[in-house]
Design a protein around this motif. Structure first.
Motif, PDB file in Angstrom:
ATOM      1  N   ASP A 201       0.780  -1.243   0.000  1.00  0.00           N
ATOM      2  CA  ASP A 201       0.000   0.000   0.000  1.00  0.00           C
ATOM      3  C   ASP A 201       0.810   1.290   0.000  1.00  0.00           C
ATOM      4  N   SER A 314      -2.031   4.070   0.624  1.00  0.00           N
ATOM      5  CA  SER A 314      -3.033   3.997   1.689  1.00  0.00           C
ATOM      6  C   SER A 314      -2.561   4.782   2.902  1.00  0.00           C
ATOM      7  N   SER A 320     -10.846  -0.405   8.487  1.00  0.00           N
ATOM      8  CA  SER A 320     -10.182  -1.328   7.561  1.00  0.00           C
ATOM      9  C   SER A 320     -10.325  -2.756   8.071  1.00  0.00           C
TER      10      SER A 320
END
Length: 554
Positions: A201, A314, A320
């Motif tokens: 990410d 991210s 999440s």
């Protein structure tokens, strides 16, 4: 407790050998080990802050104690938190120390650690004792040392990782610093930043690090590709280069340690602005560095594997899903990383009440409460603290990062944190909440601690003269990013005063930048630089470079 030696005296400017920079002289007075300043601490405390020598002000940084010019007699302490991992009892301890001995101002940094502010020199032994009681250290967090080692804040939790790389981070921290500091690594030419991640990410700014280990696959084996020579300050953002090395997870720490030793033994030590690892690599070249690494390890190294990172970035904010069944993580936005002791206490309480007492700090100066049962998420989202530290912030606050600024930094040229928040609030009013989030990073000086060249919009502070008056101003950058296609943000406005016109200027920059990106995406172009199509409404400002003609889709 630190015991002073009668045979040692505090170093002075007169002891600095000719031909080297001052900090090298200070280290030489400690036989090359800045950690030896611990033996002088009782004497230093007894004499008081007013009697500190220039050498002592620098050497105290080896034990995490920072003299601050803007707050005479009041110090800062940087607390080491490898990979940004923390526990509730640690945050409670930090909050209590800040409230009782400090000035009730705490900052989460872009290196996933916390800075304690506003304490006096005589309180240092007590602070050390309290921190050690919850397994926290401040050693080697500044100056010519390996700084807090970064990693994905969701390591071990996110389904977007190939493997959990945090054990490598903790192994490196144990080797390089340990519980008492390690003289083998306390005499580097300059600061040294390391990232280790197995995540896809791109949450760690790997390309800005002296060494970055990023997830890779080599013939079906998982491990790391090695990047070297990244930096933010000392001349601007230099994107780290591939060393053409693949290492398996069990090899990783040994490879990093040898690279640090190469820098220690061969890095330049003359002008401080030319002492980073990037300058040794510039002198040697990657091939020689790789050969030296192989020689020191005593075995060949595989060539790099396939980069397994994705293209997206991210920030881990919001709710999440974890790879552990039934558990989620809730990322909270802490605008510019500044937090009060009561907020830190409450964050710790929420982690105990709704999670398992863990907290993760991010490179975006935010915090995550992991291991929350999915059934408890609704209750967590109703907690009053989340109205202050939101999991769903404004798009102009979500990616907001700011260095400390003139409030507490010796180097900063302008105030940053409150100004950054005020600008983001003004942008929200002007442009609404419907835009996609973008990153806005502030650095108060060229050192670049706010990573301004790694953001969609970056602002670098300085002083300038307008109509005969010295005023605060910023240079504005656009198009910066880290990740597989990293590129340094380009300066497109060289002098913008920090006055009431700044929100209008930045709003125009954002609108033009977004338009330019849409044009480029439509035309299937990849160059992220600001073009002449981006200058609409900005003709009154001076541009730092000649801009190319606009790209218009056919």
């Amino acid at each position: 407790m630190f015991i002073a030696s009668d045979k040692m005296t505090s170093p002075s400017v007169e002891q600095i050998p000719a031909g080297i920079n001052a900090v090298e002289g200070y280290k030489a007075s400690m036989n090359g080990d800045g950690l030896c300043i611990r033996e002088h601490l009782p004497q230093i405390i007894e004499r008081g802050a007013e009697a500190l020598t220039p050498a002592e002000k620098e050497l105290l940084k080896w034990i995490g104690v920072f003299f601050r010019k803007p707050t005479p007699g009041k110090f800062m302490m940087r607390i080491r938190m490898p990979n940004g991992f923390a526990r509730s009892e640690q945050l409670h301890t930090i909050a209590e120390l800040s409230r009782r001995l400090g000035n009730s101002v705490l900052d989460i940094t872009t290196r996933q650690q916390i800075e304690l502010r506003g304490f006096t020199l005589d309180s240092v032994p007590e602070i050390f004792e309290k921190l050690r009681g919850v397994d926290l250290r401040t050693l080697q967090t500044g100056i010519d040392n390996v700084r807090n080692i970064n990693g994905c804040a969701m390591a071990g939790l996110t389904p977007h990782e190939w493997f959990d790389a945090s054990p490598v981070v903790h192994e490196l921290d144990r080797i390089i610093v340990g519980n008492e500091g390690n003289p083998e690594f306390s005499n580097l030419p300059r600061k040294f930043n390391i990232v280790v991640t197995g995540c896809t990410d791109n949450c760690t700014h790997s390309e800005s690090q002296d060494i970055a280990l990023i997830p890779a696959n080599k013939a079906g084996r998982l491990g790391f590709n090695v990047l070297v020579g990244g930096k933010m300050g000392s001349g601007g953002f230099t994107v780290a280069s591939p060393l053409n090395v693949f290492v398996e997870i069990f090899q990783a720490a040994a490879v990093v340690v040898e690279l640090v030793k190469i820098y220690r033994d061969h890095g330049p030590r003359e002008a401080r602005s030319k002492c980073r690892f990037a300058f040794l690599i510039e002198e040697w070249g990657l091939r020689r560095l790789r050969a030296e690494l192989v020689a020191r390890l005593g075995h060949e190294l595989a060539f790099q594997g396939r980069d397994m990172r994705g293209s997206k970035h991210s920030d881990h904010l919001g709710v999440s899903t974890q790879k552990q069944s039934g558990l989620v993580a809730v990322g909270l936005c802490i605008p510019t990383g500044r937090v009060k002791p009561d907020q830190l206490d409450e964050l710790a309480r929420l982690s105990d009440t709704h999670g398992n007492g863990e907290i993760r700090l991010t490179t975006g100066q935010n915090a995550i409460i992991p291991n929350v049962a999915a059934a408890r998420v609704a209750k967590l989202l109703e907690e009053p603290l989340l109205t202050q530290l939101s999991p769903r912030p404004s798009p102009f606050v979500r990616g907001l990062v700011a260095c400390v600024g003139t409030d507490y930094c010796n180097l900063a040229l302008i105030e940053t944190k409150s100004r950054a928040i005020a600008l983001s609030e003004a942008l929200h009013k002007k442009m609404g909440a419907g835009l996609n989030p973008l990153t806005i990073h502030w650095s108060g000086c060229p050192a670049g601690c706010g990573n301004h060249q790694a953001a969609d919009v970056g602002l670098r502070g300085f002083k300038t003269r307008i109509d005969g008056k010295i005023v605060d101003a910023v240079a504005i950058y656009t198009g910066g990013r880290t990740g597989p296609h990293a590129i340094a943000g380009q300066e497109i406005l060289e002098t913008v005063p920090c006055d009431e016109s700044l929100p209008d200027v930045v709003a125009n920059v954002i609108q033009s930048y977004r338009f330019d990106m849409e044009v480029r995406q439509h035309a299937a172009l990849s160059d992220p630089f600001f073009t002449a199509a981006s200058t609409a409404g900005l003709a009154s400002w001076r541009f730092a470079r000649v801009l190319p003609p606009p790209s218009v889709p056919a």
